[in-house]
Design a protein around this motif. Structure first.
Motif, short mmCIF file in Angstrom:
data_model
loop_
_atom_site.label_atom_id
_atom_site.label_comp_id
_atom_site.label_asym_id
_atom_site.label_seq_id
_atom_site.Cartn_x
_atom_site.Cartn_y
_atom_site.Cartn_z
N GLY A 29 48.67 35.67 0.08
CA GLY A 29 49.45 34.98 1.02
C GLY A 29 50.79 34.28 0.70
O GLY A 29 51.42 33.81 1.25
N ASP A 30 50.92 34.36 -0.79
CA ASP A 30 52.19 33.99 -1.24
C ASP A 30 53.45 34.62 -0.80
O ASP A 30 53.43 35.92 -0.31
CB ASP A 30 52.14 34.10 -2.89
N THR A 31 54.73 33.88 -0.68
CA THR A 31 55.97 34.61 -0.33
C THR A 31 56.94 34.09 -1.49
O THR A 31 56.61 33.05 -1.94
CB THR A 31 56.51 34.25 1.06
N LEU A 32 57.84 34.85 -1.58
CA LEU A 32 59.07 34.09 -2.43
C LEU A 32 59.54 32.82 -2.04
O LEU A 32 59.86 32.03 -2.59
CB LEU A 32 60.03 35.00 -2.75
N LYS A 81 65.95 28.99 -2.08
CA LYS A 81 66.26 29.42 -3.27
C LYS A 81 65.04 30.67 -3.66
O LYS A 81 65.23 31.06 -4.87
CB LYS A 81 66.10 28.12 -4.28
N TRP A 82 64.59 31.31 -2.68
CA TRP A 82 63.81 32.27 -3.15
C TRP A 82 64.58 33.66 -3.96
O TRP A 82 63.98 34.23 -4.86
CB TRP A 82 63.03 32.87 -1.90
N ASN A 83 65.84 33.62 -3.63
CA ASN A 83 66.59 34.85 -4.10
C ASN A 83 66.78 34.48 -5.76
O ASN A 83 66.76 35.35 -6.55
CB ASN A 83 67.90 34.80 -3.47
N ALA A 84 66.82 33.37 -6.23
CA ALA A 84 66.53 33.14 -7.62
C ALA A 84 65.67 33.74 -8.42
O ALA A 84 65.71 34.54 -9.39
CB ALA A 84 66.78 31.54 -7.76
N GLN A 137 52.85 41.16 -4.67
CA GLN A 137 51.61 41.54 -4.87
C GLN A 137 50.68 40.42 -5.70
O GLN A 137 51.19 39.98 -6.66
CB GLN A 137 51.35 42.85 -5.47
N PRO A 138 49.60 40.00 -5.09
CA PRO A 138 48.70 39.19 -5.79
C PRO A 138 48.53 39.82 -7.23
O PRO A 138 48.28 40.87 -7.19
CB PRO A 138 47.21 39.13 -5.09
N GLY A 139 48.42 38.84 -8.14
CA GLY A 139 48.29 39.10 -9.69
C GLY A 139 49.53 39.40 -10.30
O GLY A 139 49.63 39.68 -11.70
N GLN A 140 50.52 39.67 -9.65
CA GLN A 140 51.97 39.72 -10.28
C GLN A 140 52.32 38.33 -10.93
O GLN A 140 51.98 37.38 -10.43
CB GLN A 140 53.09 40.06 -9.25
N VAL A 141 52.81 38.48 -12.28
CA VAL A 141 53.24 37.27 -13.00
C VAL A 141 54.89 37.26 -12.81
O VAL A 141 55.57 38.20 -13.41
CB VAL A 141 52.73 37.29 -14.41
N LEU A 142 55.24 36.23 -11.93
CA LEU A 142 56.73 36.14 -11.68
C LEU A 142 57.23 35.13 -12.71
O LEU A 142 56.95 34.02 -12.97
CB LEU A 142 57.14 35.77 -10.32
N LYS A 143 58.69 35.45 -13.07
CA LYS A 143 59.18 34.46 -14.04
C LYS A 143 60.08 33.55 -12.82
O LYS A 143 60.59 33.96 -11.92
CB LYS A 143 60.30 35.10 -14.67
N ILE A 144 59.72 32.08 -13.23
CA ILE A 144 60.52 31.16 -12.33
C ILE A 144 61.63 30.83 -13.29
O ILE A 144 61.47 29.67 -14.20
CB ILE A 144 59.41 30.06 -11.96
#
Length: 99
Positions: A52-55, A68-71, A87-94
């Motif tokens: 259910g997450d979005t950037l 600020k999603w594009n960052a 995708q669920p489970g992806q680890v994104l850098k913030i």
């Protein structure tokens, strides 16, 4: 510091002495405080995507602004080709944003 490290406060200690008379109560009416972020000192954070997450939703959570999603997208180009396909489970850098 590396992105996975948190600030280490294990060596911090405190000592408080009072200058108030034992009969009187301390007057804190003129005391003010502020807290600055430690994000610059700690560095980049990570976030694990859940269903259910979005950037834009993640950006709103971390930056207070969905726009600020594009960052986040730019910081994760190595694993994202399309901002609408996380995708669920992806680890994104913030990344830490420059104000």
């Amino acid at each position: 510091m590396t992105p996975d490290k948190k600030a280490d406060f294990s060596g911090v200690s405190a000592n408080v002495d009072t200058t108030a008379e034992k009969v009187e109560k301390a007057d804190f009416s003129g005391v003010s405080a502020s807290v600055d972020t430690t994000a610059e000192k700690v560095g980049e954070q990570t976030y694990t995507v859940v269903k259910g997450d979005t950037l834009s939703g993640i950006a709103k959570q971390f930056y207070g602004k969905a726009g600020k999603w594009n960052a986040i997208f730019d910081a994760n180009r190595d694993q994202l080709d399309d901002p609408d396909r996380i995708q669920p489970g992806q680890v994104l850098k913030i990344p830490v944003l420059d104000d």
